[in-house]
Design an enzyme around this catalytic site. Structure first.
Site, PDB file in Angstrom:
ATOM      1  N   THR A 194       3.488  -5.147 -38.210  1.00 51.01           N
ATOM      2  CA  THR A 194       2.237  -5.266 -38.962  1.00 51.01           C
ATOM      3  C   THR A 194       2.171  -6.564 -39.770  1.00 51.01           C
ATOM      4  O   THR A 194       3.212  -7.111 -40.158  1.00 51.01           O
ATOM      5  CB  THR A 194       2.118  -4.052 -39.930  1.00 51.01           C
ATOM      6  N   ASP A 195       0.946  -7.003 -40.062  1.00 53.14           N
ATOM      7  CA  ASP A 195       0.771  -8.187 -40.918  1.00 53.14           C
ATOM      8  C   ASP A 195       1.297  -7.937 -42.330  1.00 53.14           C
ATOM      9  O   ASP A 195       1.593  -8.876 -43.073  1.00 53.14           O
ATOM     10  CB  ASP A 195      -0.699  -8.620 -40.962  1.00 53.14           C
ATOM     11  N   GLU A 196       1.430  -6.648 -42.705  1.00 53.86           N
ATOM     12  CA  GLU A 196       1.820  -6.335 -44.081  1.00 53.86           C
ATOM     13  C   GLU A 196       3.240  -6.793 -44.412  1.00 53.86           C
ATOM     14  O   GLU A 196       3.600  -6.894 -45.583  1.00 53.86           O
ATOM     15  CB  GLU A 196       1.663  -4.833 -44.363  1.00 53.86           C
ATOM     16  N   TYR A 223       6.109   1.120 -47.447  1.00 54.03           N
ATOM     17  CA  TYR A 223       5.758   1.086 -46.016  1.00 54.03           C
ATOM     18  C   TYR A 223       6.074  -0.278 -45.417  1.00 54.03           C
ATOM     19  O   TYR A 223       6.797  -0.384 -44.422  1.00 54.03           O
ATOM     20  CB  TYR A 223       4.264   1.411 -45.823  1.00 54.03           C
ATOM     21  N   LYS A 274       8.828  -1.525 -42.545  1.00 52.61           N
ATOM     22  CA  LYS A 274       8.468  -2.209 -41.295  1.00 52.61           C
ATOM     23  C   LYS A 274       9.189  -3.558 -41.212  1.00 52.61           C
ATOM     24  O   LYS A 274       9.664  -3.949 -40.141  1.00 52.61           O
ATOM     25  CB  LYS A 274       6.949  -2.417 -41.213  1.00 52.61           C
TER      26      LYS A 274
HETATM   27  N1  LIG Z   1      -2.985   1.303 -37.905  1.00 51.28           N
HETATM   28  C1  LIG Z   1      -2.922  -0.008 -38.108  1.00 51.28           C
HETATM   29  O1  LIG Z   1      -3.897  -0.606 -38.566  1.00 51.28           O
HETATM   30  C2  LIG Z   1      -1.677  -0.772 -37.759  1.00 51.28           C
HETATM   31  C3  LIG Z   1      -1.680  -2.161 -37.848  1.00 51.28           C
HETATM   32  C4  LIG Z   1      -0.546  -2.882 -37.475  1.00 51.28           C
HETATM   33  C5  LIG Z   1       0.576  -2.207 -37.031  1.00 51.28           C
HETATM   34  N2  LIG Z   1       0.578  -0.855 -36.968  1.00 51.28           N
HETATM   35  C6  LIG Z   1       1.779  -0.175 -36.463  1.00 51.28           C
HETATM   36  O2  LIG Z   1       1.423   0.447 -35.244  1.00 51.28           O
HETATM   37  C7  LIG Z   1       2.182   1.642 -35.082  1.00 51.28           C
HETATM   38  C8  LIG Z   1       1.260   2.812 -34.832  1.00 51.28           C
HETATM   39  O3  LIG Z   1       0.372   2.944 -35.925  1.00 51.28           O
HETATM   40  P1  LIG Z   1      -0.728   4.098 -35.965  1.00 51.28           P
HETATM   41  O4  LIG Z   1      -1.780   3.662 -36.878  1.00 51.28           O
HETATM   42  O5  LIG Z   1      -1.045   4.511 -34.584  1.00 51.28           O
HETATM   43  O6  LIG Z   1       0.126   5.248 -36.682  1.00 51.28           O
HETATM   44  P2  LIG Z   1      -0.107   6.820 -36.697  1.00 51.28           P
HETATM   45  O7  LIG Z   1       0.409   7.277 -38.016  1.00 51.28           O
HETATM   46  O8  LIG Z   1      -1.508   7.168 -36.299  1.00 51.28           O
HETATM   47  O9  LIG Z   1       0.833   7.382 -35.537  1.00 51.28           O
HETATM   48  C9  LIG Z   1       2.227   7.385 -35.639  1.00 51.28           C
HETATM   49  C10 LIG Z   1       2.772   8.282 -34.541  1.00 51.28           C
HETATM   50  O10 LIG Z   1       4.195   8.238 -34.609  1.00 51.28           O
HETATM   51  C11 LIG Z   1       4.703   9.578 -34.521  1.00 51.28           C
HETATM   52  N3  LIG Z   1       5.964   9.640 -35.253  1.00 51.28           N
HETATM   53  C12 LIG Z   1       6.158   9.523 -36.587  1.00 51.28           C
HETATM   54  N4  LIG Z   1       7.464   9.635 -36.890  1.00 51.28           N
HETATM   55  C13 LIG Z   1       8.108   9.807 -35.709  1.00 51.28           C
HETATM   56  C14 LIG Z   1       9.475   9.965 -35.351  1.00 51.28           C
HETATM   57  N5  LIG Z   1      10.425   9.977 -36.278  1.00 51.28           N
HETATM   58  N6  LIG Z   1       9.790  10.086 -34.044  1.00 51.28           N
HETATM   59  C15 LIG Z   1       8.821  10.092 -33.089  1.00 51.28           C
HETATM   60  N7  LIG Z   1       7.509   9.960 -33.377  1.00 51.28           N
HETATM   61  C16 LIG Z   1       7.166   9.818 -34.656  1.00 51.28           C
HETATM   62  C17 LIG Z   1       3.624  10.450 -35.157  1.00 51.28           C
HETATM   63  O11 LIG Z   1       3.728  11.801 -34.745  1.00 51.28           O
HETATM   64  C18 LIG Z   1       2.363   9.757 -34.675  1.00 51.28           C
HETATM   65  O12 LIG Z   1       1.962  10.267 -33.422  1.00 51.28           O
HETATM   66  C19 LIG Z   1       3.029   1.783 -36.338  1.00 51.28           C
HETATM   67  O13 LIG Z   1       4.302   1.288 -36.057  1.00 51.28           O
HETATM   68  C20 LIG Z   1       2.321   0.915 -37.352  1.00 51.28           C
HETATM   69  O14 LIG Z   1       3.230   0.411 -38.302  1.00 51.28           O
HETATM   70  C21 LIG Z   1      -0.530  -0.111 -37.319  1.00 51.28           C
END
Ligand SMILES: NC(=O)c1ccc[n+]([C@@H]2O[C@H](COP(=O)([O-])OP(=O)(O)OC[C@H]3O[C@@H](n4cnc5c(N)ncnc54)[C@H](O)[C@@H]3O)[C@@H](O)[C@H]2O)c1
Length: 337
Positions: free
Chosen positions: A124-126, A150, A154
């Site tokens: 993530t950009d964060e 968080y 990451k």
């Molecule tokens: N949402 C955003 O805007 C954004 C931006 C940049 C990066 N990201 C990254 O992208 C990824 C997905 O983000 P998202 O928004 O889809 O998140 P989300 O919270 O919607 O989904 C996370 C998923 O991971 C699963 N999970 C959590 N802990 C787990 C574990 N220990 N073992 C197996 N599965 C597990 C959850 O059940 C869920 O299905 C993350 O790594 C996040 O840091 C998200």
């Protein structure tokens, strides 16, 4: 590359990514997801029975399980994470377990199984911290200066990936993306929360003065960037992905009000999040140059699609709001009921 292990494929971005893979490629995809509060098996239930798709319920920190699943796998795409900043401020423990320890287990098992790669880690950009308004967008060589539990978890995972590349030559590729929006996003995140509260006639809680700036990307554009990095990225490299669309939170909320024809009076400014980063912005020129990728969906189009999706899928979010998430939602975001 034939067989891919995707983690966190029942979450927001993972669901959209698996749908893209099954639509546009013929890889065999295994989805490993723990089904935490944010993981929803309904998101991808219609894919069950697809000859190239298998779902396994389990945690990425489970070494024995992951080690077995790595047999015969070529590439890993790691989406699994605890992903909500507010929750990390209340309790960082699950963030360390999944985001840090879980990533290390995946890296270890990937190496021990002799997978060819890549190991695509979704970040993530964060991790870069906060920008002042006058500063240029984040580049991949910026220092990591995370400000929330968080983003610190990451950043830790990013560093473990870097260490695996430097120490063992593990073919790690990292993507760092800005704020996503689109179908299947869990309703605690800004855009779905505001759409749902708007539809239900509830107040729209906006942190501080609403002037925190984020770069917004439509989720499908992010997924295409991850796919491009998986197929064309150089081992050991980091690629910034973003929507080239910086907006203050209040502008995002006003767009939703406009699209749903609701009054500005629904907005309620609430006490700011501690350590709230002022601004994120991404320089995506490396991904554009090296991966021939750039975002395709502009904010207005993406938001129209997103609002339409939440209007057409009321049962999807109503089930979430009436399940285990109900009390958290009421306590934090359900004012004006
Ligand atoms: N949402 C955003 O805007 C954004 C931006 C940049 C990066 N990201 C990254 O992208 C990824 C997905 O983000 P998202 O928004 O889809 O998140 P989300 O919270 O919607 O989904 C996370 C998923 O991971 C699963 N999970 C959590 N802990 C787990 C574990 N220990 N073992 C197996 N599965 C597990 C959850 O059940 C869920 O299905 C993350 O790594 C996040 O840091 C998200």
């Amino acid at each position: 590359m034939e067989k891919i292990l995707v983690t966190g494929g029942c979450g927001f971005i993972g669901t959209n990514f698996i749908r893209l893979l099954l639509r546009e490629r013929d890889y065999k995809v295994t989805n490993l997801d723990a089904l935490t509060y944010a993981g929803n098996p309904e998101n991808i239930r219609d894919m069950e029975g697809h000859p190239c798709y298998t779902f396994i319920k389990g945690r990425i920190e489970d070494h024995d399980l992951v080690s077995g699943l790595m047999e015969g796998v070529d590439a890993v795409v790691n989406f699994a994470a605890e992903s909500h900043v507010d929750r990390s401020i209340k309790n960082a423990g699950p963030f360390i377990n999944t985001n840090v320890l879980g990533t290390q287990v995946l890296l270890d098992c990937f190496r021990q199984a002799g997978c060819s790669g890549p190991f695509l880690h979704v970040s993530t950009d964060e991790v870069y911290g906060s920008l002042k308004m006058e500063e240029p967008p984040f580049r991949e060589d910026n220092l990591l200066k995370p400000n929330s539990p968080y983003s610190a978890s990451k950043a830790s995972a990013d560093l473990l990936c870097r260490a695996a590349w430097k120490t063992f030559g593990t073919p790690v590729v990292i993507t760092r993306c800005s704020n996503n929006y689109g179908p299947y996003q869990f309703p605690e995140k800004l855009i779905p929360l505001m759409i749902i509260n708007c539809v239900e006639g509830r107040r729209l809680p906006v942190y501080g003065n609403g002037m925190n700036v984020r770069d917004w990307i439509y989720v499908e554009d992010h997924c295409k960037g991850v796919l491009a990095a998986m197929e064309k990225g150089s081992p050991g490299s980091v690629y910034n992905l973003g929507g080239n669309c910086e907006l203050a939170n209040i502008e995002v909320v006003e767009t939703i009000l406009r699209l749903l024809g609701k009054p500005r009076e629904l907005i309620e400014f609430v006490k700011d999040r501690p350590g709230h980063d002022r601004r994120y912005a991404m320089d995506t020129s490396r991904a554009e140059r090296k991966l021939s990728w750039s975002p395709e969906i502009d904010f207005e189009t993406g938001m129209e699609r997103t609002v339409r999706w939440y209007l057409d899928h009321r049962q999807w979010w109503r089930r979430i709001l009436s399940g285990q998430y109900r009390s958290y939602y009421r306590e934090h975001y359900g004012r004006g009921l």
